[in-house]
Design a protein around this motif. Structure first.
Motif, PDB file in Angstrom:
ATOM      1  N   ASN A 110       0.847  -1.176   0.000  1.00 19.30           N
ATOM      2  CA  ASN A 110       0.000   0.000   0.000  1.00 19.30           C
ATOM      3  C   ASN A 110       0.882   1.224   0.000  1.00 19.30           C
ATOM      4  O   ASN A 110       1.933   1.236   0.631  1.00 19.30           O
ATOM      5  CB  ASN A 110      -0.909  -0.009   1.211  1.00 19.30           C
ATOM      6  CG  ASN A 110      -1.872  -1.172   1.143  1.00 19.30           C
ATOM      7  OD1 ASN A 110      -1.744  -2.144   1.866  1.00 19.30           O
ATOM      8  ND2 ASN A 110      -2.795  -1.087   0.217  1.00 19.30           N
ATOM      9  N   SER A 139      -4.237   3.608   0.343  1.00 18.67           N
ATOM     10  CA  SER A 139      -4.503   2.206   0.058  1.00 18.67           C
ATOM     11  C   SER A 139      -4.147   1.823  -1.378  1.00 18.67           C
ATOM     12  O   SER A 139      -4.320   0.686  -1.781  1.00 18.67           O
ATOM     13  CB  SER A 139      -5.971   1.897   0.325  1.00 18.67           C
ATOM     14  OG  SER A 139      -6.759   2.678  -0.544  1.00 18.67           O
ATOM     15  N   LEU A 198      -2.277   0.461  -4.393  1.00 18.33           N
ATOM     16  CA  LEU A 198      -1.247  -0.573  -4.441  1.00 18.33           C
ATOM     17  C   LEU A 198      -0.099  -0.119  -5.309  1.00 18.33           C
ATOM     18  O   LEU A 198      -0.304   0.426  -6.386  1.00 18.33           O
ATOM     19  CB  LEU A 198      -1.814  -1.839  -5.060  1.00 18.33           C
ATOM     20  CG  LEU A 198      -2.473  -2.852  -4.140  1.00 18.33           C
ATOM     21  CD1 LEU A 198      -2.663  -4.139  -4.900  1.00 18.33           C
ATOM     22  CD2 LEU A 198      -1.648  -3.087  -2.898  1.00 18.33           C
ATOM     23  N   ALA A 213      -0.300  -7.633   0.919  1.00 16.65           N
ATOM     24  CA  ALA A 213      -1.097  -6.583   0.258  1.00 16.65           C
ATOM     25  C   ALA A 213      -1.814  -7.146  -0.956  1.00 16.65           C
ATOM     26  O   ALA A 213      -2.967  -6.807  -1.233  1.00 16.65           O
ATOM     27  CB  ALA A 213      -0.205  -5.419  -0.136  1.00 16.65           C
ATOM     28  N   ASN A 268      -5.971  -7.513  -1.552  1.00 16.74           N
ATOM     29  CA  ASN A 268      -6.703  -7.058  -2.733  1.00 16.74           C
ATOM     30  C   ASN A 268      -7.433  -8.190  -3.435  1.00 16.74           C
ATOM     31  O   ASN A 268      -8.509  -7.999  -3.980  1.00 16.74           O
ATOM     32  CB  ASN A 268      -5.770  -6.351  -3.702  1.00 16.74           C
ATOM     33  CG  ASN A 268      -5.635  -4.896  -3.325  1.00 16.74           C
ATOM     34  OD1 ASN A 268      -6.388  -4.072  -3.789  1.00 16.74           O
ATOM     35  ND2 ASN A 268      -4.713  -4.613  -2.416  1.00 16.74           N
ATOM     36  N   ARG A 290      -6.811  -6.170   6.404  1.00 18.43           N
ATOM     37  CA  ARG A 290      -5.362  -6.355   6.440  1.00 18.43           C
ATOM     38  C   ARG A 290      -4.970  -7.191   7.653  1.00 18.43           C
ATOM     39  O   ARG A 290      -4.149  -8.101   7.551  1.00 18.43           O
ATOM     40  CB  ARG A 290      -4.655  -5.013   6.503  1.00 18.43           C
ATOM     41  CG  ARG A 290      -4.716  -4.274   5.175  1.00 18.43           C
ATOM     42  CD  ARG A 290      -4.060  -2.918   5.306  1.00 18.43           C
ATOM     43  NE  ARG A 290      -4.373  -2.101   4.137  1.00 18.43           N
ATOM     44  CZ  ARG A 290      -4.187  -0.789   4.088  1.00 18.43           C
ATOM     45  NH1 ARG A 290      -3.693  -0.149   5.122  1.00 18.43           N
ATOM     46  NH2 ARG A 290      -4.486  -0.126   2.995  1.00 18.43           N
TER      47      ARG A 290
END
Lengths: 210, 1168
Positions: B516, B592, B594, B613, B617, B669
């Motif tokens: 992130n 947030s 990526l 991460a 997603n 997360r």
């Protein structure tokens, strides 16, 4: 599109001794005034000479060329050269092919088996259409080595084997001589050709009537 | 049944009755017919006429019995019969009298051929015979098998695999059918095909005979192979892992029969043998040429590849190959030393860019080794020319270690030439380029070439789109060398170009683990302020904190993204909440986002924690077709909320929803992290996921995510849904950390089959994982899917709403947009469907699910006017989806001809106007689907910007017009792309908005040059009669909550998350040499956006200058790590200022100038 180069199914298979091939070749030579026929006959003979399996199949597989006797191939070639004033014949084609670095596209273009595509954006060549776009005339417009035709429908390995047949091994040595000739006496040669051309025009009138 | 047909006539023959004879004739007829050969058909007619034509009845016409052919078996033109046993066939093969010693040798490679039975039976097999002869003449044995049905997987296993040892008896397989292994043109079963081919484990080539074109038509076509054949016989076999779609047979227009194309057959056969040789040769003798790229041509760019640390990767590959037995003599100890070896020429050649010279090729040698050299003279004059040349010789740059050569691929050569960049068609490769590949093939004698990373220029050289001829450069350049290509998994479209045009076996590599973006500097302060506002807002300190928030937001240049009240202005509590909510929502968006951090190194998969991460997603997407709910949806449900509702609220800036979304994100997360921690060992590696998982699952309260969530407000989440989701995530985790990239490379180099797999976005489609697969795209006729149409509607509606809101409630009459290949592969045609929905048509699929028709959606259903479009297809999209271009063009023409009022149908309105102005009919005026000329890619604005080789914006716009104005015409589909510049200009001049899609989280606006290369915003402004700048939008569907942002918002977001984000640039700099280049590239691409759209704010350049130049420590790091790229960075800053895109203080400019001359000196010094 290409020379069909096959025996008609009805033809009697050739079964004689290789030396007896002469009878067939002589039959062929009678037709020399008709290049179409001779050309066809040549391809028929190659099939016959390659053996029974080739006859049954109707075409020669490249590896069968080694079954053809040196003398027979030479004879056919000699006849072509003799009656075309060294313009046609396998050995003539071989020279052109060697000069093209054995590149068949270059060779096909030189002997007139491929034509330039006018519509194409880049320079490209396509095969000529058989039989309408090939030339069976003793004409000066007919490219050297144009005849005899060998089928390229199945690629170029058959022709490679014919051109590298031991029957034509002597030709490499001629390379040098030929060069000398080109540089040395071009004028004389030209004249000789002209004389013959007149003769040819009288004797070999094109006639497709039979 | 067939057995009956075979035996019955024999029985019936002896029955006297007429009825029985009729029955016998009937069965014989069937046999003749199924036998299908010319002889059988002759005998069939003889039998029928002799028996049933009254006048012939007495004549006793003789006929032979039907000759029956095997349904599948082995066929050879010389063999006395067909075989259904491979041992019997090989016995016969051994007795051949015609075979020479080479062919009989035990060491001869064996090539398996796959043929169609119908061609053999009907005697239309010249092209097959040609391939067999060519292979045998080159000393390879053949096992040619055939089958009558559409499923070849059975025969392949039966005839190519030794029944006893279960090992493959062939060294490579060439299918001459052009079809997918199972299902042919009808319904394919790729998994079954892949299963059979995995057992076989040899390279698998699918060559293509021309079917819908004559030889001449194909030769004359710039498209190359007919689009229908491309879809059925190139795209579908790729899904089986088929390689090298070489056209080997033409069609005779007179007889309709197939014939060999002699040079193509040669190319196919030598390549098939060379692949087979990889299986036979020992590792110690095998020669590998590793090719790296240099884009744009600059020493600082040697070894460029998307997301890849190239030299570290090469080093890791070579170490591995060395351990495996390859000869890599003299390999340096470190990857830094490797870079030194290649980049620095110890003997400084004149006129060389100081790369190490591996070979000097004399012009004479070059011409001898390069048969097509003369064709290059049209563009580049006589060799050697001045590229990769010392004036007498052609120079090959690189370095050899034992049997491995590392070489630098030359560049296009015209990057710095504004005139050449303008040409609508691309120039041929230059002599130096050709010399490089002649060296690799004929002097170094490579057994395989390995192109290292995404991507080089070989496969983008001029030639047909698909189905190369002798005159196509990619084919001539690659010559006879097997091509292995490391390609980024997220780029299936360009990987496909490499496969089709340069015959690459593409091996996918992972993009670096995403993180992130996080917050930094002022943005971080803002987030702290917001959190204190939330706890103190009712304490009376609210207004004060809001004031701080507003001033900090202004410092962070958020004023363009959020409507901020003036400082000190009195606002109500409700308004305060809204302002804070909006700022908060922006901050969260940045936080947030990526981003791939650092660069990937082949052979170093991400650790489990690095995968978190990405997993979060993956977990954020709903997958209804697999019965998996997204984690945010499950969490929102716990509180009785619909996640879509929360998204919408957060977008609007409703503070409560923004905060809830943040909590959901945090909980997601946390839960995923807890899960990953539990499934890894102390070193952070996923050792045994399956064991760990079984021990985790099914223990209710012990499940780590439950444990984590029990301490949050989401403690009552649905456990069953969570279990299903985490089971799926467990599978994904295993795949992410799997390390197959080196393994697959070694397989390819050993002449084994590399398992195929889709390319794309691992988040959307985890099947992309694990990497190390031979990348393929998808069945091009399968798109757009119904799901894609659904998503497209959402984006189009949001786009139109946004445009209306900014333009007094008016719909845009025309939207100019771009179709990308990769985008449409990843999303199964979402952007294609967007175009359809704008003009108001719906795709219709046939029974196989192939989309080949559209129907208009009524105006009532649409509820708005039909929006006109100008579609700019990327060159890659054009190559991959020509049938869809055809479909779109038909759709546009259909809509233009609908009898509807002009104010409800802008396509018709504009087409009528244009038809009148140009004096053409409406159909022709309704040309909206444009791209480059065939065999040509991009507008070249990217090259001009990267090389600073442009004068003014007008010149860039002229490039765009001249290169992108080729229309596809569905009324003349065979013609290919036709230049229609006038209509292109007129159509663009009606555009009220421009629009592009972002398809992956890891590729955003400034990561690649493609996006600005295709942006027409400023061009449209110059074409519009009112001179008004169109609105520019970017859709972002990479996250669960799809967004349509303006271009300038997106540029800002991108700058904040990448170029200016310490997390990003520190990540890049940890890769050293390549990292500096990555930073420079972002800045250069930003200048590209200024040039094409003018949507870059001044502060972006100013902040970049503060970050990289004013910070002394940073400055020195950049200069020392990669001085060449640093020089380019300085140059780009100066250029941004010089071109008027960045206004700054005279001091800043002076400092930059001074630095420029310093770094020049430094470079000179280093090199001397």
């Amino acid at each position: 599109m290409y020379p069909k180069g096959g025996l008609e199914k009805g033809d009697p298979p050739y079964r004689g001794e290789p030396t007896l091939i002469w009878a067939h070749v002589k039959r062929a030579s009678k037709f020399l005034i008709l290049l179409t026929g001779t050309d066809e006959e040549t391809r028929r003979l190659i099939i016959v000479l390659a053996g029974e399996a080739a006859q049954k199949r109707g075409y020669v597989f490249f590896s069968e060329v080694k079954f053809i006797q040196e003398s027979d191939l030479k004879t056919i070639d000699e006849l072509w050269k003799q009656y075309s004033d060294n313009k046609f014949g396998y050995s003539v084609q071989k020279k052109i092919w060697e000069k093209s670095d054995r590149d068949f596209t270059k060779f096909f273009i030189k002997v007139g088996w491929m034509k330039k595509l006018e519509a194409s954006e880049v320079e490209q060549f396509n095969y000529r259409s058989f039989p309408t776009e090939f030339i069976w005339e003793m004409d000066e417009n007919t490219p050297e080595g144009h005849l005899p035709l060998t089928n390229a429908l199945r690629g170029t390995q058959l022709l490679t084997c014919i051109l590298t047949h031991p029957a034509f091994h002597g030709n490499e040595e001629e390379k040098g001589e030929e060069k000398g000739e080109e540089n040395g006496v071009p004028e004389g040669k030209g004249k000789k050709n002209e004389g013959l051309k007149g003769l040819r025009n009288r004797i070999f009138k094109t006639d497709y009537s039979f | 049944m067939l057995k009956l047909v075979r035996t019955l006539p024999k029985v019936l023959k002896y029955l006297p009755s007429d009825k029985a004879q009729d029955a016998r004739m009937y069965i014989l007829s069937l046999q003749f017919w199924l036998g299908g050969s010319p002889d059988n058909l002759v005998n069939f007619l003889k039998m029928i006429s002799g028996s049933y034509v009254p006048t012939l009845k007495g004549m006793k016409i003789e006929y032979s019995d039907p000759v029956l052919y095997l349904d599948s078996g082995i066929w050879h033109p010389l063999a006395p019969c067909m075989y259904d046993d491979v041992k019997e066939y090989l016995n016969w093969y051994g007795t051949r009298r015609d075979a020479n010693e080479k062919l009989k040798s035990k060491n001869a490679p064996i090539i398996g051929l796959v043929l169609q039975r119908s061609h053999i039976v009907t005697g239309d097999e010249s092209h097959y015979v040609a391939v067999i002869m060519e292979l045998e003449a080159r000393g390879a044995k053949v096992i040619p098998i055939f089958a009558g049905g559409l499923d070849f997987s059975g025969p392949v296993e039966r005839f190519f695999i030794d029944p006893v040892t279960k090992k493959s008896m062939v060294n490579s397989v060439v299918s001459l059918t052009g079809f997918a292994l199972v299902g042919g043109p009808a319904r394919q079963d790729h998994p079954r095909a892949v299963e059979a081919l995995m057992k076989l484990d040899v390279p698998y080539i699918v060559a293509v005979p021309l079917v819908f074109q004559t030889t001449e038509e194909w030769l004359n076509s710039t498209l190359g192979l007919h689009p229908i054949q491309v879809a059925l016989q190139v795209a579908l076999p790729e899904l089986d892992g088929g390689m090298e779609p070489i056209i080997f047979a033409g069609r005779d227009p007179r007889t309709g029969k197939s014939h060999a194309l002699h040079k193509r057959v040669e190319q196919l056969c030598t390549r098939a043998i060379n692949w087979a040789e990889l299986k036979k040769k020992s590792k110690t003798e095998k020669k590998v040429a590793i090719t790296v790229f240099s884009f744009p041509p600059d020493k600082g760019n040697v070894g460029t590849a998307a997301y890849l640390n190239v030299f570290a990767s090469i080093f890791s590959v070579l170490k591995d190959l060395k351990n495996d037995g390859y000869n890599v003599e003299g390999l340096p100890e470190t990857s830094e030393a490797l870079i030194e070896d290649i980049l620095h020429d110890k003997e400084a050649q004149f006129n060389s860019p100081n790369l190490n010279v591996a070979y000097k090729m004399s012009v004479r040698e070059y011409q001898r080794l390069t048969p097509y050299a003369t064709a290059l003279e049209e563009n580049w004059g006589k060799p050697p020319g001045n590229l990769n040349s010392d004036g007498e010789n052609l120079m090959v740059y690189g370095k050899q270690y034992g049997n491995v050569f590392i070489g630098v691929q030359p560049t296009f050569g015209y990057e710095g030439d504004p005139m050449r960049l303008l040409f609508s068609k691309s120039a041929s490769p230059h002599h130096g380029f050709a010399a490089y590949y002649s060296f690799v093939e004929k002097i170094f004698g490579a057994d395989a070439v390995l192109h290292f990373g995404t991507h080089g220029s070989l496969e983008f050289m001029p030639g047909k789109q698909v189905g190369m001829s002798d005159a196509c450069y990619p084919d001539s350049l690659i010559g006879n060398i097997p091509n292995v290509y490391y390609y980024a998994a997220n780029n299936p479209s360009e990987a496909t170009i490499a496969k089709r045009r340069s015959y690459a076996n593409t091996i996918s590599y992972l993009t670096p683990p995403a993180e992130n973006a996080g917050l930094y500097k002022g943005l971080k302060q803002l987030s702290e302020l917001i959190s204190s506002y939330q706890s103190l807002k009712d304490s009376g300190r609210g207004p004060q904190i809001v004031n701080s928030i507003i001033s900090t937001a202004r410092q962070c240049n958020l004023d363009k993204d959020v409507d901020l009240p003036e400082e000190g202005e009195e606002i109500s509590a409700k308004e305060r909440d809204l302002v804070v909510g909006k700022v908060y929502s922006k901050i969260m968006e940045i936080e947030s986002r990526l981003l791939p951090c650092g660069l990937h190194v082949i052979g170093e998969p991400p650790s489990a924690m690095e995968a978190v991460a990405t997993l979060v997603n993956i977990a954020a997407l709903n997958r209804p077709e697999e019965g998996i709910s997204s984690l945010p949806a499950i969490l929102a449900e716990t509180l009785g909320r619909d996640i879509e509702d929360v998204y919408r609220g957060s977008d609007k800036g409703i503070l409560r929803d923004v905060e809830l979304l943040r909590q959901i994100t945090e909980a997601s997360r946390g839960a995923v992290t807890a899960f990953v921690e539990r499934s890894t060992n102390k070193k952070g590696q996923v050792v045994d996921v399956s064991d760990k998982l079984t021990s985790i699952f099914g223990f209710g309260i012990n499940e780590p995510w439950i444990q984590y969530l029990s301490n949050t407000k989401f403690y009552r989440s649905d456990r069953e849904k969570l279990r299903v989701l985490f089971q799926f995530l467990g599978e994904c985790l295993k795949l992410i950390v799997a390390d197959n990239e080196l393994g697959s490379l070694k397989q390819a180099l050993e002449g084994k089959y590399v398992e195929p797999g889709p390319g794309g976005d691992p988040i959307r489609n985890p099947k992309v994982l694990p990497t190390g697969k031979n990348i393929h795209a998808l069945d091009p006729q399968a798109i757009p899917t119904t799901a894609a149409l659904q998503s497209a509607k959402v984006v189009v509606d949001r786009l139109l709403e946004r445009q209306k809101a900014d333009n007094g409630g008016k719909y845009p009459e025309t939207v100019a947009l771009v179709l990308w290949g990769t985008d449409n592969i990843k999303t199964y045609g979402e952007s294609l469907a967007q175009v359809m929905w704008m003009i108001g048509v719906r795709p219709v699929a046939d029974t196989f699910g192939r989309v080949n028709r559209v129907e208009p959606v009524s105006l009532e259903e649409l509820g708005r006017p039909r929006i006109d479009v100008v579609v700019n297809c990327s060159g890659v999209f054009r190559d991959l989806f020509i049938n869809q271009m055809n479909l779109l063009d038909r759709a546009v023409k259909l809509v233009a001809e609908l009898d509807e009022p002009e104010d409800q149908n802008y396509v018709r309105k504009h087409a009528l106007e244009q038809a009148k102005a140009l004096n053409v009919d409406v159909r022709e005026a309704a040309s909206r689907v444009f791209s480059n000329a065939s065999g040509s890619y991009s507008s070249n604005i990217n090259l001009a910007v990267e090389n600073s080789s442009w004068n003014d914006e007008k010149q860039l716009q002229e490039m765009y017009l001249s290169r992108k104005s080729f229309a596809f015409d569905s009324d003349a589909p065979g013609v290919g792309m036709m230049e229609k510049k006038k209509i292109f200009e007129m159509a663009l001049s009606t555009a009220d908005a421009t629009f592009q899609n972002l398809d992956s989280s890891e590729i955003s606006l400034t990561d690649v040059s493609h996006y600005f290369d295709s942006d027409p915003t400023n061009l449209v402004q110059s074409l519009r009669k009112d001179g008004k700048k169109p609105s520019a939008y970017i859709a972002d569907t990479t996250t669960a909550n799809a967004q349509v942002r303006t271009l300038s918002e997106t540029v800002r977001l991108d700058a904040r998350t990448k170029l200016l984000n310490p997390k990003w640039y520190e990540g890049m700099l940890s890769s050293g040499y390549e990292g500096v280049r990555e930073i420079e590239k972002r800045l250069t691409n930003t200048v590209g956006w200024s040039a094409t759209s003018g949507q870059v704010d001044n502060w972006v350049y100013e902040e970049a200058n503060t970050t990289f130049i004013q910070d002394e420590a940073m400055l020195n790091r950049l200069m020392n790590t990669n001085p060449n790229s640093f020089r380019k960075l300085i140059q780009t800053f100066l250029e941004a200022n010089g071109r008027g895109y960045w206004e700054t203080s005279a001091d800043n400019i002076e400092r930059l100038r001074q630095l420029y001359s310093e770094v020049e000196d430094k470079i000179e010094g280093i090199d001397r």
